[in-house]
Design a protein around this motif. Structure first.
Motif, mmCIF file in Angstrom:
data_model
loop_
_atom_site.group_PDB
_atom_site.id
_atom_site.type_symbol
_atom_site.label_atom_id
_atom_site.label_comp_id
_atom_site.label_asym_id
_atom_site.label_seq_id
_atom_site.Cartn_x
_atom_site.Cartn_y
_atom_site.Cartn_z
ATOM 1 N N GLU A 38 0.798 -1.232 0.000
ATOM 2 C CA GLU A 38 0.000 0.000 0.000
ATOM 3 C C GLU A 38 0.833 1.285 0.000
ATOM 4 O O GLU A 38 0.364 2.318 -0.465
ATOM 5 N N ALA A 39 2.042 1.258 0.576
ATOM 6 C CA ALA A 39 2.841 2.488 0.692
ATOM 7 C C ALA A 39 3.786 2.629 -0.496
ATOM 8 O O ALA A 39 4.076 1.654 -1.196
ATOM 9 N N GLU A 40 4.266 3.852 -0.693
ATOM 10 C CA GLU A 40 5.233 4.111 -1.774
ATOM 11 C C GLU A 40 6.527 3.329 -1.540
ATOM 12 O O GLU A 40 7.081 2.723 -2.443
ATOM 13 N N ALA A 41 7.030 3.411 -0.303
ATOM 14 C CA ALA A 41 8.276 2.718 0.046
ATOM 15 C C ALA A 41 8.273 2.430 1.539
ATOM 16 O O ALA A 41 7.734 3.208 2.328
ATOM 17 N N VAL A 42 8.867 1.304 1.908
ATOM 18 C CA VAL A 42 8.885 0.888 3.313
ATOM 19 C C VAL A 42 10.310 0.538 3.732
ATOM 20 O O VAL A 42 10.979 -0.258 3.071
ATOM 21 N N ASP A 43 10.770 1.170 4.808
ATOM 22 C CA ASP A 43 12.050 0.815 5.412
ATOM 23 C C ASP A 43 11.772 0.048 6.703
ATOM 24 O O ASP A 43 11.071 0.559 7.589
ATOM 25 N N ALA A 44 12.286 -1.168 6.807
ATOM 26 C CA ALA A 44 12.057 -1.972 8.012
ATOM 27 C C ALA A 44 13.141 -1.696 9.040
ATOM 28 O O ALA A 44 14.335 -1.661 8.711
ATOM 29 N N LEU A 45 12.726 -1.486 10.289
ATOM 30 C CA LEU A 45 13.666 -1.273 11.395
ATOM 31 C C LEU A 45 13.451 -2.401 12.405
ATOM 32 O O LEU A 45 12.371 -2.535 12.981
ATOM 33 N N VAL A 46 14.478 -3.208 12.593
ATOM 34 C CA VAL A 46 14.378 -4.378 13.470
ATOM 35 C C VAL A 46 15.233 -4.125 14.712
ATOM 36 O O VAL A 46 16.450 -3.965 14.608
ATOM 37 N N VAL A 47 14.599 -4.066 15.870
ATOM 38 C CA VAL A 47 15.349 -3.821 17.109
ATOM 39 C C VAL A 47 15.751 -5.149 17.740
ATOM 40 O O VAL A 47 14.917 -6.020 17.974
ATOM 41 N N ASP A 48 17.065 -5.285 17.977
ATOM 42 C CA ASP A 48 17.575 -6.450 18.710
ATOM 43 C C ASP A 48 17.878 -6.007 20.139
ATOM 44 O O ASP A 48 18.831 -5.274 20.384
ATOM 45 N N HIS A 49 17.029 -6.445 21.076
ATOM 46 C CA HIS A 49 17.192 -6.033 22.478
ATOM 47 C C HIS A 49 18.345 -6.769 23.165
ATOM 48 O O HIS A 49 18.775 -6.377 24.248
ATOM 49 N N GLY A 50 18.804 -7.855 22.545
ATOM 50 C CA GLY A 50 19.902 -8.621 23.135
ATOM 51 C C GLY A 50 19.558 -9.258 24.469
ATOM 52 O O GLY A 50 20.443 -9.531 25.285
ATOM 53 N N LEU A 51 18.271 -9.503 24.720
ATOM 54 C CA LEU A 51 17.858 -10.032 26.030
ATOM 55 C C LEU A 51 17.756 -11.545 26.039
ATOM 56 O O LEU A 51 17.630 -12.163 27.087
ATOM 57 N N GLN A 52 17.768 -12.157 24.851
ATOM 58 C CA GLN A 52 17.651 -13.620 24.791
ATOM 59 C C GLN A 52 18.747 -14.190 23.911
ATOM 60 O O GLN A 52 19.179 -13.556 22.958
ATOM 61 N N ALA A 53 19.168 -15.396 24.251
ATOM 62 C CA ALA A 53 20.153 -16.090 23.420
ATOM 63 C C ALA A 53 19.574 -16.223 22.012
ATOM 64 O O ALA A 53 18.401 -16.550 21.845
ATOM 65 N N GLY A 54 20.395 -15.924 21.016
ATOM 66 C CA GLY A 54 19.933 -16.074 19.634
ATOM 67 C C GLY A 54 19.124 -14.904 19.119
ATOM 68 O O GLY A 54 18.570 -14.968 18.016
ATOM 69 N N SER A 55 19.060 -13.812 19.889
ATOM 70 C CA SER A 55 18.230 -12.679 19.448
ATOM 71 C C SER A 55 18.781 -12.048 18.160
ATOM 72 O O SER A 55 18.017 -11.567 17.326
ATOM 73 N N ALA A 56 20.106 -12.077 18.001
ATOM 74 C CA ALA A 56 20.706 -11.487 16.796
ATOM 75 C C ALA A 56 20.274 -12.260 15.546
ATOM 76 O O ALA A 56 19.980 -11.670 14.499
ATOM 77 N N ALA A 57 20.196 -13.590 15.666
ATOM 78 C CA ALA A 57 19.769 -14.416 14.530
ATOM 79 C C ALA A 57 18.303 -14.159 14.192
ATOM 80 O O ALA A 57 17.922 -14.080 13.017
ATOM 81 N N VAL A 58 17.473 -14.001 15.235
ATOM 82 C CA VAL A 58 16.047 -13.707 15.020
ATOM 83 C C VAL A 58 15.907 -12.374 14.285
ATOM 84 O O VAL A 58 15.127 -12.243 13.331
ATOM 85 N N ALA A 59 16.684 -11.367 14.728
ATOM 86 C CA ALA A 59 16.623 -10.041 14.110
ATOM 87 C C ALA A 59 17.085 -10.093 12.651
ATOM 88 O O ALA A 59 16.456 -9.507 11.762
ATOM 89 N N ALA A 60 18.166 -10.834 12.402
ATOM 90 C CA ALA A 60 18.696 -10.944 11.037
ATOM 91 C C ALA A 60 17.674 -11.622 10.120
ATOM 92 O O ALA A 60 17.481 -11.220 8.967
ATOM 93 N N GLU A 61 16.997 -12.626 10.658
ATOM 94 C CA GLU A 61 15.994 -13.336 9.859
ATOM 95 C C GLU A 61 14.800 -12.424 9.546
ATOM 96 O O GLU A 61 14.278 -12.424 8.433
ATOM 97 N N ALA A 62 14.399 -11.629 10.534
ATOM 98 C CA ALA A 62 13.286 -10.694 10.316
ATOM 99 C C ALA A 62 13.658 -9.687 9.224
ATOM 100 O O ALA A 62 12.842 -9.362 8.352
ATOM 101 N N ALA A 63 14.910 -9.199 9.276
ATOM 102 C CA ALA A 63 15.365 -8.230 8.266
ATOM 103 C C ALA A 63 15.370 -8.861 6.873
ATOM 104 O O ALA A 63 14.956 -8.232 5.889
ATOM 105 N N ALA A 64 15.816 -10.122 6.792
ATOM 106 C CA ALA A 64 15.841 -10.828 5.504
ATOM 107 C C ALA A 64 14.418 -11.019 4.972
ATOM 108 O O ALA A 64 14.153 -10.842 3.775
ATOM 109 N N THR A 65 13.485 -11.347 5.875
ATOM 110 C CA THR A 65 12.087 -11.518 5.470
ATOM 111 C C THR A 65 11.522 -10.196 4.941
ATOM 112 O O THR A 65 10.771 -10.170 3.961
ATOM 113 N N ALA A 66 11.898 -9.078 5.602
ATOM 114 C CA ALA A 66 11.412 -7.759 5.170
ATOM 115 C C ALA A 66 11.839 -7.467 3.734
ATOM 116 O O ALA A 66 11.038 -6.985 2.920
#
Length: 320
Positions: A38-66
């Motif tokens: 629906e939008a002209e352009a979308v920039d995805a911002l993924v916050v990695d809180h670093g509070l759980q083991a593997g959070s960086a991998a979850v964030a990277a995967e979300a960014a790849a999905t975006a």
């Protein structure tokens, strides 16, 4: 989902470029997918809180999905979460600060749904500080946009399933030590059962009505504040005859503009009593300044004044 995005974009972003706060959960994934269409352009911002083991991998995967969904860009923002005020509040502060710093002037869309709105209203009800605390979250409070406040949570899951994307299930979202989780998993289902359904939608409707009412009251209060201002002080004569709901709004706005923090209903009522029910009582503390001085609202020569109380020990001696 697309209707919700289309209406929000038409109302708030003529330019049509947005950022999306993407956690990798179902709500924000579905929001991102709908925004891309629906939008002209979308920039995805993924916050990695670093509070759980593997959070960086979850964030990277979300960014790849975006990127796969069609976002113009996707960035991972790593944050340090403090502990002040509890984990939930600290994580929220860190997240919003990182999103604000990275948004590059764009509005940031958040994946809050109708169900989140219902939970927010219930939390506000428990605080019991008037209509403002049960207005819930606004559709847009710059720069934060919430296009999905009319959309139910199961709809976002259904969209993810249709698109074949797998949402990340955050263990915090099922951890019973968080009040909001218990509201979601225990209290709201019980209310729906007892009251025969439709509770979440009714709570969200209530929030929307109160936001409309609140906007009117805020406008009237701004006019009254302008009339009551006498330099930096407020004229008691102007305020004394005003309706209590307006007068307290004026006092609240006046105090917040001058640096008062964490105003409770009790604070406001005590300051209000200086105007309408004065029997010689002293000033009311309304928070502190960064240098440690206390802010005190007091009555002086027919005006409400705000001063700083640097000598706490003197005033303590005075009270004794």
């Amino acid at each position: 989902m697309r209707h919700a995005l289309r209406e929000w974009l038409a109302a708030y972003t003529p330019g049509g470029e947005v950022a999306v706060a993407l956690s990798g959960g179902a709500d924000s994934l579905a929001l991102t997918a709908a925004a891309v269409v629906e939008a002209e352009a979308v920039d995805a911002l993924v916050v990695d809180h670093g509070l759980q083991a593997g959070s960086a991998a979850v964030a990277a995967e979300a960014a790849a999905t975006a990127i796969a969904l069609g976002c113009r860009s996707a960035r991972v923002l790593s944050v340090e979460v403090g502990r002040a005020g509890g984990l939930e509040a600290a994580a929220r502060r860190a997240r919003y600060a990182a999103l604000d710093a990275a948004r590059d002037g764009l509005p940031v869309l958040l994946g809050h749904t109708l169900d989140d709105q219902a939970e927010t209203v219930l939390l506000g009800l428990a605080r019991g500080s008037g209509g403002r605390s049960i207005q819930g979250m606004p559709e847009y409070a710059e720069p934060w946009g919430r296009p999905l406040l009319g959309v139910r949570r199961p709809v976002t899951r259904a969209l993810c399933a249709d698109l074949g994307v797998t949402p990340h299930e955050d263990p915090h979202n099922s951890a019973p030590e968080f009040t909001r989780v218990r509201l979601r998993t225990e209290a709201l289902p019980l209310l729906e059962d007892v009251l025969g359904g439709g509770v979440a939608a009714a709570l969200a409707r209530t929030a929307a009505h109160l936001q409309e009412d609140g906007a009117v009251l805020d406008t009237l209060a701004a006019e009254l504040l302008a009339a009551a201002l006498d330099g930096e002080t407020l004229s008691l004569e102007t305020l004394a005859t005003a309706p209590p709901a307006l007068r307290r709004r004026v006092v609240r706005a006046w105090l917040l503009e001058r640096g008062a923090k964490s105003l409770t209903d009790n604070n406001l009522r005590a300051v209000d009593a200086l105007i309408t029910n004065w029997r010689g009582q002293g000033g009311v503390a309304v928070g502190g300044l960064p240098d440690g001085t206390r802010l005190v609202a007091a009555r002086e020569h027919g005006r409400l004044i705000l001063g700083s109380d640097q000598s706490e020990s003197d005033s303590d001696r005075h009270h004794h």
